[in-house]
Enzyme design. Structure first.
Site, PDB file in Angstrom:
ATOM      1  N   VAL A 100      35.217  41.469   3.538  1.00 25.38           N
ATOM      2  CA  VAL A 100      34.190  42.468   3.829  1.00 25.38           C
ATOM      3  C   VAL A 100      32.947  41.707   4.266  1.00 25.38           C
ATOM      4  CG1 VAL A 100      32.702  44.259   2.831  1.00 25.38           C
ATOM      5  CG2 VAL A 100      35.122  44.168   2.216  1.00 25.38           C
ATOM      6  N   TYR A 137      40.560  42.624  -8.794  1.00 24.65           N
ATOM      7  CA  TYR A 137      42.012  42.724  -8.865  1.00 24.65           C
ATOM      8  C   TYR A 137      42.475  43.142 -10.261  1.00 24.65           C
ATOM      9  CZ  TYR A 137      41.817  40.407  -4.341  1.00 24.65           C
ATOM     10  OH  TYR A 137      41.537  40.085  -3.041  1.00 24.65           O
ATOM     11  N   ASN A 154      36.448  32.588  -7.817  1.00 25.75           N
ATOM     12  CA  ASN A 154      35.959  33.836  -7.224  1.00 25.75           C
ATOM     13  C   ASN A 154      35.958  34.926  -8.300  1.00 25.75           C
ATOM     14  OD1 ASN A 154      35.385  36.119  -5.717  1.00 25.75           O
ATOM     15  ND2 ASN A 154      36.615  35.462  -3.957  1.00 25.75           N
ATOM     16  N   GLU A 172      47.009  35.619  -3.842  1.00 24.13           N
ATOM     17  CA  GLU A 172      46.382  34.450  -4.444  1.00 24.13           C
ATOM     18  C   GLU A 172      44.882  34.638  -4.318  1.00 24.13           C
ATOM     19  OE1 GLU A 172      50.388  33.357  -3.123  1.00 24.13           O
ATOM     20  OE2 GLU A 172      48.694  33.982  -1.889  1.00 24.13           O
TER      21      GLU A 172
END
Length: 161
Positions: free
Chosen positions: A85, A129, A122, A117
């Protein structure tokens, strides 16, 4: 597909998801350079325009590309290879919205699970997730380039059935 989102009470975003085309490549490459420390090459993106891949772009209300995703279908598994994004559009729920779109498409295409992955560093993506139902199923040591060294990748999966 169109979405109307409000965030923090003041931001209004109109966006739509559509299949990416080769003519989008210049915009995709610009987003890729802005969004990733080690961007894919143009050749890598071109190689994804195959029948077993799904490439989606997110456009804003002006028709400007503000995000994209690339998924490879392998038998009954959707492998999320790249999602991005625009930095100018981050923090507004578009990444989550795009991920939900990808999950819905994979489910409609009768995929059994989605895997991906993600860099262990991050934190935002890992949290996204996990909040969307993915669980960690493994670790790939040294998977991502990181300056002069390598960074581990967390392998995550979401079963649809």
């Amino acid at each position: 597909m169109t979405v109307h989102r409000s965030s923090s009470g003041s931001f209004e975003q109109r966006a739509r998801v559509r299949p990416l085309e080769r003519t989008d490549l210049l915009s995709v490459m610009e987003l890729e350079r802005l969004g990733h420390s080690h961007p894919w090459t143009q050749a890598t993106f071109l190689d994804c325009f195959k029948p077993n891949y799904r490439l989606f772009g997110v456009e804003d209300e002006r028709g400007e590309l503000i995000g994209y995703a690339v998924i490879a279908y392998l038998v009954d598994e959707a492998h999320l290879l790249n999602i991005c994004v625009s930095p100018n559009a981050q923090g507004r729920g578009l990444g989550r919205w795009l991920l939900r779109h990808l999950k819905a498409v994979a489910l409609a295409d009768q995929m059994v699970q989605m895997i991906l992955e993600v860099r262990v560093s991050n934190v935002v993506a890992n949290a996204l997730y996990l909040s969307e139902g993915f669980s960690e199923i493994g670790l790939r040591r040294g998977y991502y380039p990181d300056g002069n060294s390598r960074e581990d990748a967390r392998v995550m999966a979401l079963r649809f059935t």
